[in-house]
Every structure is written in structure tokens, then in C-alpha cells.
Design a protein around this motif. Structure first.
Motif, mmCIF file in Angstrom:
data_model
loop_
_atom_site.group_PDB
_atom_site.id
_atom_site.type_symbol
_atom_site.label_atom_id
_atom_site.label_comp_id
_atom_site.label_asym_id
_atom_site.label_seq_id
_atom_site.Cartn_x
_atom_site.Cartn_y
_atom_site.Cartn_z
ATOM 1 N N ILE A 181 2.610 26.884 -27.699
ATOM 2 C CA ILE A 181 2.914 26.308 -29.009
ATOM 3 C C ILE A 181 4.098 27.075 -29.594
ATOM 4 N N ALA A 182 5.179 26.359 -29.872
ATOM 5 C CA ALA A 182 6.372 26.968 -30.479
ATOM 6 C C ALA A 182 6.124 27.158 -31.966
ATOM 7 N N LEU A 183 6.610 28.261 -32.510
ATOM 8 C CA LEU A 183 6.476 28.525 -33.944
ATOM 9 C C LEU A 183 7.863 28.682 -34.569
ATOM 10 N N PRO A 184 8.511 27.555 -34.950
ATOM 11 C CA PRO A 184 9.721 27.676 -35.753
ATOM 12 C C PRO A 184 9.344 28.074 -37.180
ATOM 13 N N LEU A 185 10.287 28.629 -37.925
ATOM 14 C CA LEU A 185 10.010 29.128 -39.276
ATOM 15 C C LEU A 185 10.857 28.405 -40.314
ATOM 16 N N GLY A 186 10.214 28.022 -41.414
ATOM 17 C CA GLY A 186 10.930 27.468 -42.564
ATOM 18 C C GLY A 186 10.554 28.261 -43.799
ATOM 19 N N MET A 187 11.510 28.515 -44.675
ATOM 20 C CA MET A 187 11.225 29.267 -45.906
ATOM 21 C C MET A 187 11.000 28.287 -47.058
ATOM 22 N N GLU A 188 9.809 28.337 -47.647
ATOM 23 C CA GLU A 188 9.500 27.442 -48.769
ATOM 24 C C GLU A 188 9.753 28.190 -50.069
ATOM 25 N N ILE B 52 14.579 32.037 -39.698
ATOM 26 C CA ILE B 52 14.409 30.946 -40.671
ATOM 27 C C ILE B 52 15.387 29.817 -40.343
ATOM 28 N N ARG B 53 14.843 28.602 -40.143
ATOM 29 C CA ARG B 53 15.706 27.477 -39.767
ATOM 30 C C ARG B 53 15.720 26.333 -40.780
ATOM 31 N N TYR B 54 14.926 26.430 -41.838
ATOM 32 C CA TYR B 54 15.188 25.592 -43.013
ATOM 33 C C TYR B 54 14.801 26.382 -44.246
ATOM 34 N N ILE B 55 15.419 26.019 -45.352
ATOM 35 C CA ILE B 55 15.038 26.608 -46.646
ATOM 36 C C ILE B 55 14.774 25.471 -47.626
ATOM 37 N N THR B 56 13.553 25.452 -48.170
ATOM 38 C CA THR B 56 13.209 24.552 -49.271
ATOM 39 C C THR B 56 13.821 25.204 -50.513
ATOM 40 N N LEU B 57 14.817 24.566 -51.108
ATOM 41 C CA LEU B 57 15.682 25.256 -52.080
ATOM 42 C C LEU B 57 14.901 25.866 -53.244
ATOM 43 N N ALA B 58 13.896 25.146 -53.756
ATOM 44 C CA ALA B 58 13.077 25.679 -54.865
ATOM 45 C C ALA B 58 11.617 25.355 -54.571
ATOM 46 N N ASP C 5 16.390 21.785 -47.001
ATOM 47 C CA ASP C 5 15.134 21.063 -47.254
ATOM 48 C C ASP C 5 15.059 20.730 -48.737
ATOM 49 N N ILE C 6 14.957 19.427 -49.038
ATOM 50 C CA ILE C 6 14.982 18.997 -50.442
ATOM 51 C C ILE C 6 13.598 18.624 -50.985
ATOM 52 N N SER C 7 12.525 18.919 -50.222
ATOM 53 C CA SER C 7 11.193 18.787 -50.820
ATOM 54 C C SER C 7 11.140 19.737 -52.012
ATOM 55 N N HIS C 8 10.470 19.336 -53.070
ATOM 56 C CA HIS C 8 10.246 20.156 -54.271
ATOM 57 C C HIS C 8 11.393 20.133 -55.290
ATOM 58 N N LYS D 134 27.157 18.636 -45.266
ATOM 59 C CA LYS D 134 27.884 17.913 -44.201
ATOM 60 C C LYS D 134 26.971 17.690 -42.993
ATOM 61 N N ALA D 135 25.829 18.351 -42.989
ATOM 62 C CA ALA D 135 24.846 18.175 -41.902
ATOM 63 C C ALA D 135 23.634 17.444 -42.481
ATOM 64 N N PRO D 136 22.872 16.751 -41.642
ATOM 65 C CA PRO D 136 21.694 16.032 -42.153
ATOM 66 C C PRO D 136 20.702 16.984 -42.820
ATOM 67 N N MET D 137 20.021 16.485 -43.851
ATOM 68 C CA MET D 137 19.022 17.273 -44.572
ATOM 69 C C MET D 137 17.626 16.769 -44.184
ATOM 70 N N ILE D 138 16.616 17.532 -44.585
ATOM 71 C CA ILE D 138 15.234 17.084 -44.386
ATOM 72 C C ILE D 138 14.468 17.179 -45.706
ATOM 73 N N ALA D 139 13.417 16.370 -45.798
ATOM 74 C CA ALA D 139 12.358 16.598 -46.793
ATOM 75 C C ALA D 139 11.173 17.008 -45.935
ATOM 76 N N SER D 140 10.866 18.313 -45.895
ATOM 77 C CA SER D 140 9.930 18.834 -44.891
ATOM 78 C C SER D 140 8.488 18.400 -45.126
ATOM 79 N N HIS D 141 8.134 18.067 -46.382
ATOM 80 C CA HIS D 141 6.757 17.634 -46.664
ATOM 81 C C HIS D 141 6.731 16.869 -47.980
ATOM 82 N N SER D 142 7.241 15.637 -47.929
ATOM 83 C CA SER D 142 7.279 14.759 -49.108
ATOM 84 C C SER D 142 6.800 13.370 -48.704
ATOM 85 N N SER D 143 6.265 12.639 -49.680
ATOM 86 C CA SER D 143 5.863 11.259 -49.406
ATOM 87 C C SER D 143 6.630 10.312 -50.333
ATOM 88 N N ILE D 144 6.088 9.114 -50.553
ATOM 89 C CA ILE D 144 6.866 8.038 -51.163
ATOM 90 C C ILE D 144 6.420 7.807 -52.609
#
Length: 375
Positions: free
Chosen positions: A114-121, A141-147, A187-190, A204-214
Motif C-alpha cells: 500500500i503506497a502512502l502519498p502525503l497531503g497537507m490539510e 507533501i504532494r498536495y496542500i489544502t490551502l486553508a 487543493d481547493i477543498s475548504h 498553470k497545472a491542474p488542481m484538485i478538490a481532495s475531499h469535496s462533494s456537490i
């Protein structure tokens, strides 16, 4: 009703890399230590359940509570949480591997680990320093949730009525540029809506919403994304990773939360109060929590597909982060085959399911890596 996944669903879950954009194991075991390389009584994640569910690459959330923006020690906490993931891999190197790149994820998968990549929330530990950004990049750290739940020095938060920056701060705008150059996903969740649009203009690179819904399913809940934002995220090449928490997917669960919060306020209780836990249990007994269904989570996925196509959907369960609010049939990391079965039942092809399980997020990550390599 319990779901029994078919052989096809189990096979798809086992043979496909499953990336989950957000699992709160590091903070969970910082709070109450458990050895998640073995079966645990508590929590939503441990190694045996992850193997059962076919989970291969959960982003381990390096979560920093919003209060650390003013109290300090955020750098210390972030380093300690990263240390705990390194320790987990050190304790069980046959089961886990740290993953700092897409290639690392694929290598771990090939080796049956199991790979464990890291994101900073919450970007609080950046502390206005690009040197800190580089430090945390070097630590994996490979993503940062800005706030997170309050505005910080980078961005306004969707949960914070005070709009400190009307979007991103000047440093926040600079940070997005530097994250692109370094290869850290934005990461623009939150974040607030304004902060999202500003980040989308700058990145200039694609963004993610790491844990958001609709948001359409939870009117007025700014933490989720509305259709216009999802279209903008797709234009940017990004991915929205659907949060499983009932209050993220269900209007009824949101209303329950609001009523519960009002009662807490009436009684002048906060979560730091010793009586809060007792009150919460009693309240739940008298007012049963309206857990969402797997079907409702699938409705969110359908909505994104119908709006912007299959290439912009991922999974960001928020396991270990949303407490006892997970939908029926999605209670822990052993249940991804139930999600796969639900998608099969709705006519999604194997190829489309693979995109949702990991293909879309890995594409974004590769593009982020490629942009950084070229700059």
C-alpha cells in the motif's frame, strides 16, 4: 440494505490502483495511537481492511487544526505527523511504502504494497515561507489544502464568515505559483469560492478538490462545490474527489448537523467541554442520525459525469475524518467494492470506473509533475 459486491466488482477493486484523496490516519493515531499495520478496533482504516477493500494509495492527511495559525507549533506538528507515517512504513515495510511520485505509487502496487502519498490539510505550517514549502515538499507533501476551517495567512475558508483576504492573500497567490513550479498539487477543498476562482486563474497545472462533494445536494453549504466551480475545475483539467461523509452528500444530514449545533449553542457547550460527549450521545439516541446511502454518493458521481464528463471525478472519502457519519455500505476502507458495484449497477464501464478509482487523479498528478519538471 447491505450490498454484496459481485466477483466483477471485487476483481476490479483488487486489480485497479485505488487512490483515496483524503484519509485522516496521521491525526487519528497522533490523538490515540494504534498500530494500523494490524487490525484495529477503532477508526476506519487499518491494513487488513485496506487490503480487503483493494485500497492501494490513500493520501495520508497531514492535518493541522486551524487554531495552529495563531498558537504556533504548526511546523512541529506537521513534521511529527510525517514522522509517524515514516515510522509506520519502517515498522511494516512489507505492507506499506511512502510514495512521493506517481512512479512510487505504481511501484508499490506492483510489489503488492500500500503506497502512502502525503497531503497537507491546511497550509498553516508554510508560515509565509517558501523555504518551508520546499522543506515539506522534500518530506513528501504532494498536495496542500490551502486553508482549513478558518482563514489563514494563505486563503479565506469556506467555513469562516470573516473574509480576511476576499480570496487568496498576496502570499497565497505567490504560493500557488511556487507550488506549480515545485510539483505540489493545489487543493481547493475548504477554501472560499473567491479563493477557488483566484487559484484557478493563477494555477498553470491542474488542481484538485481532495475531499469535496456537490453543493446542489446540500444547498447553502459552501464547503461543497457548485456547478460553475466544477466546470471551472474541469477547464483547468482538475478532479473533484467525492467526500463520503453523510453531511457532505445529504441535505437531511446537514439539517441534523445544524439542529445539533444549535442545541449545543443553547446549552453553551463546546467540544472542549467534558459534557459535550455525553450530550452528543444522548442527542443521537433521541434524534437518530440520518446516515446517507451509497446511492446518494453515486448520485454525486453521476452529477459530475453529466456536468463535465468522466475525466474529472475521484474519491476523497474523508475516512477517519468525519466521525460516525459515514453512509450505509461505505463505513470503512474495506467497502470500496460496494462503490464499484454501485457504479457497475448504474452502467459505468470498467474503463470509466478505473478513471474514478485512480486514473483521473494519477493523470493530474503526472501533469503537475511534468509542469514542475519543465519549470
Amino acid at each position: 440494505m447491505a450490498v454484496t459486491p459481485s466477483e466483477q466488482a471485487i476483481k476490479l477493486a483488487k486489480e485497479t490502483i485505488i487512490v483515496d484523496g483524503h484519509i485522516d490516519v496521521p491525526y487519528r493515531i497522533n490523538d490515540t495511537w494504534e498500530d494500523v499495520s494490524r487490525a484495529t478496533d477503532g477508526g476506519d482504516f487499518d491494513y487488513p481492511r485496506a487490503v480487503q477493500g483493494g485500497l492501494n494509495a490513500p493520501f495520508m492527511s497531514i492535518y493541522i487544526p486551524a487554531s495552529y495559525e495563531t498558537s504556533g507549533d504548526s511546523v512541529q506538528l506537521a513534521n511529527r505527523l510525517i514522522d509517524s507515517m515514516e515510522a509506520l512504513v519502517g515498522r511494516a515495510p512489507d505492507k506499506f511504502a511512502l510514495a512521493h511520485s506517481v512512479a512510487d505509487v505504481e511501484k508499490a502496487f506492483a510489489e503488492g504494497k500500500i503506497a502512502l502519498p502525503l497531503g497537507m490539510e491546511n497550509g498553516t505550517p508554510i508560515q509565509g515561507s517558501l523555504d518551508n514549502l520546499r522543506h515539506f515538499y522534500e518530506r513528501g507533501i504532494r498536495y496542500i489544502t490551502l486553508a482549513h476551517s478558518q482563514a489563514n495567512h494563505i486563503s479565506d475558508s469556506s467555513y469562516d464568515l470573516r473574509r480576511k483576504w476576499n480570496g487568496l492573500s498576496d502570499f497565497g497567490k505567490e504560493l500557488v505559483v511556487e507550488m506549480n513550479k515545485l510539483g505540489v498539487m493545489v487543493d481547493i477543498s475548504h477554501v472560499s469560492d473567491d479563493a477557488f476562482y483566484q487559484a484557478a486563474e493563477i494555477s498553470k497545472a491542474p488542481m484538485i478538490a481532495s475531499h469535496s462533494s456537490i453543493r446542489q445536494f446540500t444547498p447553502g453549504f459552501e464547503r461543497n462545490m457548485d456547478d460553475k466551480m466544477i466546470k471551472k475545475l474541469a477547464e483547468n483539467g482538475g478532479v473533484i474527489m467525492i467526500n463520503f461523509g453523510s453531511s457532505f452528500v445529504s441535505k437531511q444530514a446537514r439539517q441534523w448537523n445544524d439542529q445539533f449545533s444549535s442545541k449545543m449553542e443553547e446549552k453553551d457547550l463546546s467540544w472542549s467541554d467534558p459534557q459535550a460527549e455525553t450530550f452528543s450521545k444522548q442527542y443521537r439516541q433521541n434524534n437518530p442520525y440520518p446516515f446517507a446511502s451509497l446511492e446518494l454518493v453515486l448520485d454525486h458521481i453521476d452529477h459530475v459525469r453529466d456536468l463535465v464528463g468522466i475525466d474529472h471525478i475521484g474519491i476523497g472519502s474523508d475516512y477517519d475524518g468525519v466521525g460516525d457519519s459515514l453512509p450505509e455500505n461505505l463505513k470503512d476502507v474495506s467497502t470500496y467494492p460496494n462503490l464499484v458495484q454501485g457504479l457497475l449497477d448504474r452502467g459505468y464501464s470498467d474503463a470509466d470506473i478505473r478513471k474514478i478509482l485512480s486514473g483521473n487523479l494519477l493523470r493530474v498528478w503526472r501533469e503537475v509533475e511534468a509542469y514542475a519538471a519543465a519549470h
